[in-house]
Design an enzyme around this catalytic site. Structure first.
Site, short mmCIF file in Angstrom:
data_model
loop_
_atom_site.label_atom_id
_atom_site.label_comp_id
_atom_site.label_asym_id
_atom_site.label_seq_id
_atom_site.Cartn_x
_atom_site.Cartn_y
_atom_site.Cartn_z
N GLY A 101 -48.23 -66.57 1.21
CA GLY A 101 -47.12 -67.62 1.30
C GLY A 101 -46.32 -67.25 -0.07
CB CYS A 102 -44.51 -69.31 -2.49
SG CYS A 102 -43.53 -69.06 -4.11
CG PHE A 103 -43.74 -63.59 -4.93
CD1 PHE A 103 -42.99 -64.72 -5.62
CD2 PHE A 103 -43.01 -62.59 -4.50
CE1 PHE A 103 -41.61 -64.36 -5.70
CE2 PHE A 103 -41.70 -62.41 -4.67
CZ PHE A 103 -41.03 -63.31 -5.08
CD1 TRP A 104 -42.26 -66.84 -7.93
CD2 TRP A 104 -41.63 -69.32 -7.49
NE1 TRP A 104 -41.14 -66.90 -8.06
CE2 TRP A 104 -40.51 -68.06 -7.68
CE3 TRP A 104 -41.42 -70.51 -6.91
CZ2 TRP A 104 -39.06 -68.67 -7.74
CZ3 TRP A 104 -40.31 -70.89 -6.59
CH2 TRP A 104 -39.05 -70.02 -7.05
CB CYS A 105 -48.63 -70.34 -4.76
SG CYS A 105 -47.69 -71.63 -4.50
#
Length: 190
Positions: free
Chosen positions: A23-27
């Site tokens: 998913g989102c790489f920030w997570c």
């Protein structure tokens, strides 16, 4: 199949590389930054057919890239099996091209393996998880050879730590990080 652009990726001596998308790489970056034995976590793009894509290009869903993190890890401190245990426990690997409200092939669950051993471990554990019924639906995680990694723009690096008060960080990332820290407290950096 069209030849994908390729990039080199080398781990420091005594270390190995992992490239994961969930998913989102920030997570996922926020989680792996805190793991004992993990160094140099970078957010970026992997697995696509466009050379040196921008965030805008990747989020269009047309470049074939997944948002990923890449990092070096010390296998004497944390094994690839443990890295994958955390990987599968911190996202939903049963949703194709989606994690929560993030939709598109750039948010797919993916393991870009760097060795036959990583491929074998990932395939074995995915099969075992499916057979065990750990998830209500079959796992759709892509397990493919590493071909390329492009570091994302600077403002994506260390995003959660630098932007923790932003609404996305508060409502999406923070609960994941808190759950991770409870479940995997023994694996956190001291």
């Amino acid at each position: 199949m069209k030849n994908l652009p390729s990039t080199q990726a080398e781990a420091p001596e005594g270390m190995e590389l992992a490239t994961l998308g969930s998913g989102c790489f920030w997570c996922i970056e926020a989680i792996y930054l805190d793991l004992e034995g993990v160094e140099g976590v970078q957010s970026g793009y992997s697995g696509g057919h466009v050379d040196r894509p921008s965030y805008r290009q990747v989020t269009s869903g047309t470049t074939g890239h997944a948002e990923v993190i890449q990092f070096a890890y010390d296998p004497k401190i944390i094994s690839f099996e443990e890295i994958l245990e955390i990987f599968w426990a911190t996202h939903d690997p049963t949703t194709l091209n989606r994690q929560g409200a993030d939709v598109g092939p750039q948010y797919r669950s993916a393991i870009f393996y760097h060795s036959e051993e990583q491929k074998d471990v990932a395939t074995y554990y995915m099969k075992k998880l499916d057979e065990s019924g750990a998830f209500p639906r079959p796992i759709v995680t892509e397990i493919t050879p590493f071909t390329n990694f492009y570091v994302a723009e600077d403002y994506h690096q260390n995003y959660y730590n630098d932007n923790g008060t932003q609404p996305y960080c508060q409502f999406v990332i923070k609960p994941k990080v808190e759950k991770f820290k409870q479940v995997f407290a023994d694996k956190l950096k001291k």
